[in-house]
Design a protein around this motif. Structure first.
Motif, PDB file in Angstrom:
ATOM      1  N   VAL A 141       1.099  -1.179   0.022  1.00  0.00           N
ATOM      2  CA  VAL A 141      -0.134  -0.054   0.248  1.00  0.00           C
ATOM      3  C   VAL A 141       0.934   1.110   0.102  1.00  0.00           C
ATOM      4  CG1 VAL A 141      -1.831   1.299   1.046  1.00  0.00           C
ATOM      5  CG2 VAL A 141      -1.648  -1.372   1.321  1.00  0.00           C
ATOM      6  N   ASP A 161       1.033   5.590   0.067  1.00  0.00           N
ATOM      7  CA  ASP A 161       0.519   6.622   0.230  1.00  0.00           C
ATOM      8  C   ASP A 161       1.594   7.508  -0.103  1.00  0.00           C
ATOM      9  OD1 ASP A 161      -1.965   5.814   1.183  1.00  0.00           O
ATOM     10  OD2 ASP A 161      -1.271   5.855   3.094  1.00  0.00           O
ATOM     11  N   TRP A 217      -3.101  16.819   3.366  1.00  0.00           N
ATOM     12  CA  TRP A 217      -4.003  15.586   3.826  1.00  0.00           C
ATOM     13  C   TRP A 217      -4.593  16.160   5.202  1.00  0.00           C
ATOM     14  CZ3 TRP A 217      -5.838  11.147   2.524  1.00  0.00           C
ATOM     15  CH2 TRP A 217      -6.033  10.020   3.544  1.00  0.00           C
ATOM     16  N   ARG A 245       1.083  14.683   5.351  1.00  0.00           N
ATOM     17  CA  ARG A 245       1.031  13.304   5.380  1.00  0.00           C
ATOM     18  C   ARG A 245       2.545  12.873   4.913  1.00  0.00           C
ATOM     19  NH1 ARG A 245      -3.150   9.785   2.164  1.00  0.00           N
ATOM     20  NH2 ARG A 245      -1.740   9.939   0.327  1.00  0.00           N
ATOM     21  N   LEU A 288       4.473   7.200   2.722  1.00  0.00           N
ATOM     22  CA  LEU A 288       4.497   5.904   3.483  1.00  0.00           C
ATOM     23  C   LEU A 288       4.109   4.686   2.478  1.00  0.00           C
ATOM     24  CD1 LEU A 288       2.105   7.395   6.382  1.00  0.00           C
ATOM     25  CD2 LEU A 288       4.684   6.240   6.811  1.00  0.00           C
ATOM     26  N   ARG A 342       3.833   0.633   2.799  1.00  0.00           N
ATOM     27  CA  ARG A 342       3.687  -0.579   3.327  1.00  0.00           C
ATOM     28  C   ARG A 342       3.942  -1.931   2.585  1.00  0.00           C
ATOM     29  NH1 ARG A 342      -0.505  -4.237   4.084  1.00  0.00           N
ATOM     30  NH2 ARG A 342      -1.116  -4.978   6.273  1.00  0.00           N
ATOM     31  N   VAL A 349       6.080  -0.426   7.703  1.00  0.00           N
ATOM     32  CA  VAL A 349       5.982   0.657   6.637  1.00  0.00           C
ATOM     33  C   VAL A 349       7.283   1.412   6.562  1.00  0.00           C
ATOM     34  CG1 VAL A 349       4.780   2.015   8.596  1.00  0.00           C
ATOM     35  CG2 VAL A 349       4.307   2.580   6.195  1.00  0.00           C
ATOM     36  N   PHE A 354     -11.702  12.813  12.587  1.00  0.00           N
ATOM     37  CA  PHE A 354     -11.154  12.498  11.039  1.00  0.00           C
ATOM     38  C   PHE A 354     -11.160  10.670  11.180  1.00  0.00           C
ATOM     39  CE2 PHE A 354      -7.980  10.845   8.466  1.00  0.00           C
ATOM     40  CZ  PHE A 354      -7.969  11.554   7.027  1.00  0.00           C
ATOM     41  N   ALA A 383       0.736   9.398  11.135  1.00  0.00           N
ATOM     42  CA  ALA A 383      -0.172   9.688  10.259  1.00  0.00           C
ATOM     43  C   ALA A 383      -1.132   8.684  10.132  1.00  0.00           C
ATOM     44  CB  ALA A 383       0.556   9.799   8.791  1.00  0.00           C
ATOM     45  N   THR A 384      -2.599   9.277   9.984  1.00  0.00           N
ATOM     46  CA  THR A 384      -3.661   8.276   9.887  1.00  0.00           C
ATOM     47  C   THR A 384      -3.960   8.269   8.518  1.00  0.00           C
ATOM     48  OG1 THR A 384      -4.866   9.396  11.907  1.00  0.00           O
ATOM     49  CG2 THR A 384      -6.320   8.110  10.600  1.00  0.00           C
ATOM     50  N   THR A 385      -3.279   7.126   7.884  1.00  0.00           N
ATOM     51  CA  THR A 385      -3.584   6.991   6.341  1.00  0.00           C
ATOM     52  C   THR A 385      -3.780   5.380   6.128  1.00  0.00           C
ATOM     53  OG1 THR A 385      -1.118   6.409   5.447  1.00  0.00           O
ATOM     54  CG2 THR A 385      -1.790   8.752   6.382  1.00  0.00           C
ATOM     55  N   PRO A 386      -4.083   5.060   4.958  1.00  0.00           N
ATOM     56  CA  PRO A 386      -4.224   3.600   4.762  1.00  0.00           C
ATOM     57  C   PRO A 386      -2.991   2.813   4.792  1.00  0.00           C
ATOM     58  CG  PRO A 386      -5.505   4.851   3.217  1.00  0.00           C
ATOM     59  CD  PRO A 386      -4.591   5.785   3.846  1.00  0.00           C
ATOM     60  N   ALA A 387      -1.941   3.283   4.528  1.00  0.00           N
ATOM     61  CA  ALA A 387      -0.484   2.640   4.345  1.00  0.00           C
ATOM     62  C   ALA A 387      -0.070   2.589   5.747  1.00  0.00           C
ATOM     63  CB  ALA A 387       0.373   3.270   3.584  1.00  0.00           C
ATOM     64  N   MET A 388      -0.557   3.472   6.592  1.00  0.00           N
ATOM     65  CA  MET A 388       0.180   3.567   7.964  1.00  0.00           C
ATOM     66  C   MET A 388       0.108   2.074   8.730  1.00  0.00           C
ATOM     67  SD  MET A 388       1.821   4.447  10.526  1.00  0.00           S
ATOM     68  CE  MET A 388       2.119   6.238  10.033  1.00  0.00           C
TER      69      MET A 388
END
Lengths: 451, 451
Positions: free
Chosen positions: A83, A85, A91, A96, A99, A101, A434, B65, B399-404
């Motif tokens: 994944v 980002d 963001w 952000r 990142l 993963r 990640v 968020f 960071a609050t993201t999908p890849a985290m």
């Protein structure tokens, strides 16, 4: 053993950072080597496991299919769990960073071969194939039921893989050692709940706890609705008898509990009575089976007395009522491995639902039904208790397909999240990492920007 | 408490079978209600947690968020984990039945609020939001550090959700009760490793073991290469001091170990010496911090003596050598929560790599480097030991993201597979079920054929 574990720990870094297509090629090579030796392997298994050649040949084919499925999964890229980002100063939760993963292997895995499947869940079976696909070296503890077959299979696998990536060990003493060794980072176990729970406890309480994937089997209840019993009771009775007899009941998915209206109990008994005696895997399995049946007959009626005849065991059918089980006689909810099953008769849908609600976690639960009013609630109840719900079929066969989930809530397995069959089995041996803000030159190939 | 758990168990069926978009609407409503009350909540938190209002407002924004991210994830359909394999008589591993897999919720979840994040990882934080998104009722055990804020937040959440789906309890005695209660099916815990490990052990050894997701923090080592130290030593020293001071070091991602060439140790000390004293969360945190620092100073040199001044604590900087750590003085590898960090000086790349190889599992590991030869091997070593690897930045912010991925190998967390930040956090509370051969009319809506 020390040397084997040292070599596995050493091999972990290199094998764990091979490209997915390199591991795919290795798995294909294992499959090819097994295909070439099928004749030899089947002959050895017929003798050592007392199983018919036709079924064994099909099982070898399943085993090589599994290996090739994991190879295809590796080539698809899905196994990397990538994944990405990109950096995003706008963001909404705050600027952000970049990142990326991916999944990385846990390290050396101990695999315990199953007695029921000398190929598909053994030395080169699904657990081994999925751990290798994840990038983990594997040390297999051979089942005591077929030491020679295990050796021969291991020889074939070892010859194809890089040094240290695969090894086989024998002996019960080694089981505890493997689970406790700090070089081992995960365990896959199929077998008795007695041994399995002890090893699970060791894995969970050692100084560095490790994931323990134990499949302990379950009673795999089958629920027959009133309408289904009326409309095709005989057919269901016949199907059940065949499912019970498959591999002499020596399957973790054997239907061990048949919940039916009183009216068809005799049909079921007639079909089971007509089954032939077949040999069990070996004396230890036979002994445990006999002890298990003896314990059950202490408080259950015997509908069909199986017993041993000329080296074989004919299926036994026992009987109780839902009322009795609900009143606390719930010993029938524990698995007895081998050709025995319990018929539980129920009075009405209310009792049927109550019985479903007392079930501990199951690998499978089966419903034979038509359009009965009880069905939505029954299916919903079973969904909360089993890993696979089967409709108007039998639970024995476990298809090797992407959607398959072979697992279930405790006590059927030790992890409700994971399957030991199908390509997702690889997830048991991978964890996410990640990378934040890294330039491509230091990233693993699957995360780097195209150059 | 009995009543709360009964209501949660009762609510589990209905909440667990709501449509994903219904749960999304509920999470959005919670976010909206919190947004409306931000002023009140922040004022209460400023007083009770001794944190600055600006940071708290940002944390409430992060919290809402997060709630909305899970709502969007629910609406995307990804949360259902649907995989469909149609019936295929020609499937190479043998005829394949119709198989449809989805994810179902585990049941009621106990969430332990974190001290460090009174909003984002607390009553309505990431653990609560992800469990609710999965379809699990939540019982939160409030952090002892802000009982009033917890009550006020819970009031807001409870008013929006269906009855029984959410509840808050207080008190240390409740912690053990929750983890041992058979109605609780999973636990999410952020806090001290002392309490966390005890609860983890209870969860793993109770009659029905349940998943325990514990984040215990780690030392989050930062490695500075020779070239980076030469080219921008001062800048790195300044960045480190700021990272150490952030929220007075009261973060699970605080850099607690700075591994540097001897040459820049003084620059680092100068920057840390210039930091101001800030109050800690409360007396208990302060007491534990002081005891932890005292223990460390017994065998480490003090570079900067922080100490408490007028109700605040100035950061402390300690110092040792890589040689000493490698010779067995590895107490510096355990976290000390609060404004303290340890500088470890190394002689050469060999020692740097050796030190990296002694690290226990970490939430994060950071590298400040340029083009040093040691980097590929260092990054590879750290990949085997941490959940997140940071390049030329600082690890504090998550960071609050999908890849985290906020997690890591033992002892940083109890499950290397799972993240507590980002939409994948929901996976901790779901397990797969596969339906075999079912007609659409009995399937959950997300699996049925279009009508």
């Amino acid at each position: 053993m020390e040397e084997i574990l040292d070599r596995a720990a050493e091999a972990a870094r290199e094998w764990g950072t091979t490209r997915p297509d390199e591991r795919a090629a290795a798995l294909d090579a294992v499959a090819e080597a097994l295909d070439r030796e099928t004749g030899d392997l089947v002959a050895l298994a017929e003798w050592e496991c007392r199983l018919p050649g036709e079924g064994l040949r099909a099982e070898v084919a399943r085993t090589t299919f599994q290996l090739r499925s994991f190879a295809a999964h590796l080539r698809s890229g899905a196994v990397n769990g990538v994944v990405v980002d990109r950096e995003d100063p706008a963001w909404p939760a705050g600027p952000r960073p970049d990142l990326r993963r991916m999944l990385v292997p846990l390290g050396p895995v101990a695999v315990f071969g199953s007695t029921s499947y000398p190929f598909a869940f053994s030395v080169a079976g699904s657990d081994t194939a999925s751990a290798l696909a994840a990038g983990c070296p594997v040390v297999v503890k051979a089942s005591h039921s077929y030491p020679d077959l295990a050796d021969r299979t291991a020889e074939i696998v070892e010859a194809v893989l890089p040094k240290g990536v695969f090894a086989l060990v024998h002996g019960q003493r080694r089981a505890r050692q493997l689970v406790l060794d700090p070089r081992i980072k995960a365990v896959a176990f199929i077998g008795s709940s007695r041994v399995g729970r002890e090893l699970h406890h060791l894995a969970a309480t050692r100084p560095e706890p490790i994931p323990f994937y134990g499949g302990f089997g379950s009673v795999n209840p089958v629920f027959v609705t009133a309408q289904a019993a009326r409309e095709r009771g005989r057919e269901i009775a016949r199907g059940f008898a065949q499912a019970l007899a498959q591999q002499s009941g020596q399957l973790c998915t054997k239907p061990g509990l048949l919940v039916v209206p009183e009216a068809i109990a005799d049909d079921v008994a007639a079909e089971v009575r007509a089954l032939r005696a077949e040999p069990l895997f070996n004396k230890l399995v036979a002994k445990r089976f006999e002890t298990g049946v003896e314990a059950l007959t202490e408080f259950l009626d015997v509908l069909v007395e199986g017993g041993s005849v000329a080296g074989g065991h004919a299926p036994t059918l026992l009987r109780t009522t839902a009322t009795d089980v609900l009143n606390g006689h719930d010993e029938v909810l524990s698995e007895c491995f081998g050709p025995v099953s319990v018929v539980v008769t129920y009075r009405d849908s209310h009792e049927l639902l109550e019985l479903a609600a007392t079930l501990p976690g199951q690998l499978t639960a089966t419903v034979h039904g038509e359009d009965d009013d009880v069905l939505p609630e029954l299916v919903s109840e079973l969904t909360g208790r089993a890993g696979r719900i089967v409709w108007n079929q039998w639970p024995n066969d476990i298809a090797t397909t992407p959607a398959m989930h072979h697992g279930g809530p405790w006590p059927a397995t030790t992890s409700p999240f994971h399957t030991s069959v199908g390509v997702r089995a690889v997830e048991r041996f991978q964890r996410p990492v990640v990378f934040q803000g890294f330039p491509s030159r230091f990233l693993p190939e699957v995360l780097a920007d195209e150059r």
